[in-house]
Design an enzyme around this catalytic site. Structure first.
Site, PDB file in Angstrom:
ATOM      1  N   THR A 196       0.827  -1.202  -0.046  1.00  0.00           N
ATOM      2  CA  THR A 196       0.077   0.081   0.010  1.00  0.00           C
ATOM      3  C   THR A 196       0.946   1.375  -0.041  1.00  0.00           C
ATOM      4  O   THR A 196       0.453   2.195  -0.475  1.00  0.00           O
ATOM      5  CB  THR A 196      -0.823   0.121   1.315  1.00  0.00           C
ATOM      6  OG1 THR A 196      -0.164   0.103   2.438  1.00  0.00           O
ATOM      7  CG2 THR A 196      -1.713  -1.246   1.080  1.00  0.00           C
ATOM      8  N   VAL A 246      -1.627   6.539   0.441  1.00  0.00           N
ATOM      9  CA  VAL A 246      -2.927   6.187   0.262  1.00  0.00           C
ATOM     10  C   VAL A 246      -3.312   4.651   0.422  1.00  0.00           C
ATOM     11  O   VAL A 246      -3.230   4.129  -0.878  1.00  0.00           O
ATOM     12  CB  VAL A 246      -3.399   6.949  -0.861  1.00  0.00           C
ATOM     13  CG1 VAL A 246      -5.055   6.815  -1.011  1.00  0.00           C
ATOM     14  CG2 VAL A 246      -3.184   8.280  -1.166  1.00  0.00           C
ATOM     15  N   HIS A 247      -3.402   4.168   1.547  1.00  0.00           N
ATOM     16  CA  HIS A 247      -3.361   2.878   1.832  1.00  0.00           C
ATOM     17  C   HIS A 247      -4.777   1.860   1.195  1.00  0.00           C
ATOM     18  O   HIS A 247      -4.897   1.033   0.435  1.00  0.00           O
ATOM     19  CB  HIS A 247      -3.387   2.467   3.187  1.00  0.00           C
ATOM     20  CG  HIS A 247      -1.781   3.133   3.812  1.00  0.00           C
ATOM     21  ND1 HIS A 247      -0.553   2.512   3.445  1.00  0.00           N
ATOM     22  CD2 HIS A 247      -1.566   4.247   4.419  1.00  0.00           C
ATOM     23  CE1 HIS A 247       0.282   3.294   4.223  1.00  0.00           C
ATOM     24  NE2 HIS A 247      -0.379   4.398   4.725  1.00  0.00           N
ATOM     25  N   ASP A 248      -5.854   2.553   2.022  1.00  0.00           N
ATOM     26  CA  ASP A 248      -7.069   1.668   2.036  1.00  0.00           C
ATOM     27  C   ASP A 248      -7.592   1.571   0.656  1.00  0.00           C
ATOM     28  O   ASP A 248      -8.253   0.485   0.330  1.00  0.00           O
ATOM     29  CB  ASP A 248      -8.097   2.270   2.942  1.00  0.00           C
ATOM     30  CG  ASP A 248      -7.882   2.101   4.546  1.00  0.00           C
ATOM     31  OD1 ASP A 248      -6.945   1.183   4.700  1.00  0.00           O
ATOM     32  OD2 ASP A 248      -8.283   3.077   5.240  1.00  0.00           O
ATOM     33  N   PRO A 249      -7.720   2.570  -0.335  1.00  0.00           N
ATOM     34  CA  PRO A 249      -8.042   2.516  -1.582  1.00  0.00           C
ATOM     35  C   PRO A 249      -7.764   1.103  -2.305  1.00  0.00           C
ATOM     36  O   PRO A 249      -8.271   0.523  -3.308  1.00  0.00           O
ATOM     37  CB  PRO A 249      -7.881   3.938  -1.989  1.00  0.00           C
ATOM     38  CG  PRO A 249      -7.987   4.849  -1.153  1.00  0.00           C
ATOM     39  CD  PRO A 249      -7.242   3.982  -0.160  1.00  0.00           C
TER      40      PRO A 249
END
Length: 319
Positions: A196, A246-249
């Site tokens: 990520t 920007v990890h979650d996307p």
């Protein structure tokens, strides 16, 4: 048909981007949202999720999860996400009703209602999914698949020296979840930091978000731009320069599309007792444990392709 996802998150700037991404996709159905404490306290996460879902037109139950981890006192990351969780952005108060069930019960009820269909997406600590497993141990077989943002495999941490935030907040919960889902028909997909952190917004991406906010009448466009600017300020103060991870996307888009990264099987466990390494996710690359794989680890990320996909989706959906 749209893929139904239950999103368990600690919203959070990158969680908000992920939720917005799903709302902008015709092939995604947000079937439910669980508010988990992590980036900010659970009550603040819940206010964010209620307001965002209302602004995005997501008509799904939003349930409040547990207000503390299974064992340790809670910890939060206001320095990273701001006191309200979304940086400089100020959300309106939601007028929609919350779901009266606990976060754990929402996991169980939706999985039972849609056996073999529902995809679980954990973008924060694992507390509520661990509690849900106490109610319904068959969750690994009721869910279509579980996707997780968390951990750091052979990579430095972002919380402790070797631990990643979502795991470090509640290591016991993460350990229980990974152990339970190792027996699932499809192994859970783990998006850890070494994957990520390849998703990096630079000044050019921030400018695109600010340009979208300037021309769009959608209130979430401005919210994201203001939130992401704070995220840049944090990363700069933390020594990374004018940029943002920007990890979650990435994990969210992979759960929906199966694209933008490959996966490889790996035995993974969570360290609970180490005085220096509590909360570390350990991958047995050499097979020393004599166990089979417990996760499919995100690997071989295509960051430029994904960033363009993400921003293009947001521009099309909010513009």
């Amino acid at each position: 048909m749209a893929l139904p996802l239950l999103v368990d998150c600690d919203t959070g700037i990158d969680d908000a981007i992920a939720l917005t991404y799903l709302a902008c996709r015709d092939d995604a159905e947000v079937a439910g949202i669980v508010s988990t404490g992590g980036n900010v306290p659970a009550a603040t996460v819940h206010r964010n999720n209620l307001a965002l879902s209302e602004l995005l037109g997501v008509d799904a139950p939003v349930a409040l999860g547990a207000d503390r981890p299974l064992v340790e006192p809670p910890m939060f990351a206001e320095d990273t996400h701001g006191a309200g969780g979304l940086g400089h952005a100020v959300l309106p108060e939601a007028t929609r009703a919350e779901d009266p069930r606990s976060g754990a019960q929402l996991w169980v009820d939706l999985a039972r209602e849609r056996p073999g269909e529902l995809v679980g997406l954990v973008l924060g600590p694992h507390t509520n999914l661990a509690l849900a497993l106490e109610i319904e141990p068959e969750l690994p077989r009721l869910l279509r698949r579980l996707h997780v943002m968390g951990g750091a495999i052979n990579h430095r941490g972002n919380t402790g020296a070797t631990s990643e935030w979502n795991i470090a907040v509640d290591p016991e919960a993460a350990q229980r979840v990974l152990a339970a889902f190792a027996s699932a028909p499809q192994l859970p997909v783990l998006g850890a930091l070494q994957a990520t952190e390849q998703i990096v917004f630079t000044g050019a991406e921030l400018e695109r978000l600010e340009a979208l906010a300037a021309r769009s009448a959608h209130p979430v466009a401005r919210i994201l731009a203001e939130a992401v600017r704070f995220y840049f300020e944090f990363h700069q103060a933390d020594g990374f320069g004018w940029t943002a991870h920007v990890h979650d996307p990435l994990v969210t888009a992979h759960a929906l599309t199966g694209e933008f990264a490959s996966t490889r099987p790996l035995p993974v466990d969570v360290e609970l007792a180490g005085t220096l390494t509590r909360g570390q996710t350990v991958g047995d690359e050499l097979g020393r444990w004599g166990r089979g794989p417990t996760v499919e680890l995100l690997d071989e990320v295509r960051p430029a392709e994904f960033v363009e996909h993400l921003l293009g989706t947001l521009e099309a959906g909010l513009g």
